[in-house]
Design a protein around this motif. Structure first.
Motif: not given
Length: 293
Positions: A2, A218, A221, A224
């Motif tokens: 990440l 999802r 996510e 990011v």
């Protein structure tokens, strides 16, 4: 992983700067209306047969609250016919010119994966490039976006519209693969000089309905990457197939999944039915005002 993604992603840009001083503000969710210029669009109700009809639909969408009009001359439905670049230009360019003349303040998106079509569409009046292939089907597309200096919608897809239905197997985590895909493409776009980018997960493109629903769940996510997310869910297989319906009967389901997309962070809804989508944005934003900040 990440941290590496965050180090390579763009600065958070929620305002897209378009030619002619036009600005698309995605600090609050917006709606993109679909104007299909193809004779074989999967949703028959959105097919356009004449310039007069095109302008009537464009005006109706703008009056209903569309922030962007997305014009496309190449059908990307699964198994669609592969047409020539000249044929795509014949369909798309006069339409862009006509809509730009009629609605000079409108923000127009050209739905194409070909750099030659993209260049001429921007010259004809398009503000944004909407590329279903992420530059995979034309190696000149990403450099062209940089040269033209227009915002770029980066979508995730495998294969082509003719082959993508056979490319739905993912060895690992589908969202992690997508994050890596976007990370690598964003590095190329940055090097090419593209500064304004919207991410499109590509619902239904090389994804089964089950995979698309997982992706919808999802969607947070992908935040990011720090960029606005487009959700193109309108009347697609993931909506009508689980309900045992056809695209023509999938408006209610589309409203439901669009609401879910907004709650999960989407900032731009690409739809056939603009008025219903605008109302969805208004109601969801009323209940969750933080979505418009």
């Amino acid at each position: 992983m990440l941290q590496a993604v965050q180090d390579t992603c763009f600065p958070a840009a929620q305002t897209l700067r378009c030619p002619g001083g036009r600005v698309l503000d995605l600090r609050r969710p917006q709606v993109m209306g679909i104007l299909n210029l193809t004779p074989d669009s999967f949703f028959e109700g959105n097919r356009i047969g004449s310039t007069d009809e095109l302008l009537r639909r464009a005006e109706a969408m703008l009056q209903a609250g569309a922030a962007v009009l997305d014009l496309g001359g190449y059908s990307s439905r699964p198994g669609a016919e592969d047409i020539s670049e000249d044929e795509e230009k014949r369909r798309l360019l006069p339409a862009v010119e006509a809509v730009r003349r009629a609605f000079p303040e409108a923000i127009l998106s050209a739905d194409t994966f070909r750099s030659g079509v993209a260049s001429e569409a921007v010259a004809a009046g398009a503000d944004i490039l909407n590329d279903i292939s992420g530059g995979e089907l034309d190696p000149e597309m990403l450099p062209t976006a940089g040269r033209l200096g227009v915002p770029y919608i980066l979508m995730h897809m495998r294969g082509t519209p003719q082959t993508m239905a056979q490319q739905t197997h993912y060895e690992g985590d589908i969202v992690l693969e997508m994050v890596r895909y976007f990370r690598d493409k964003l590095a190329i776009l940055r090097a090419a000089g593209v500064t304004d980018v919207v991410l499109d997960p590509g619902f239904g493109f090389a994804k089964t309905p089950v995979q698309s629903h997982e992706l919808l769940r999802r969607l947070p996510e992908l935040r990011v990457l720090g960029l606005p997310i487009l959700a193109g869910l309108s009347r697609k297989t993931l909506v009508y197939k689980p309900l045992g319906l056809s695209p023509d009967a999938a408006l209610t389901g589309t409203i439901a999944v669009n609401a879910l997309a907004l709650l999960n962070g989407a900032r731009l809804l690409r739809v056939h039915d603009v008025a219903e989508a605008v109302q969805t944005v208004q109601l969801v934003s009323t209940t969750y005002p933080q979505l418009s900040s």
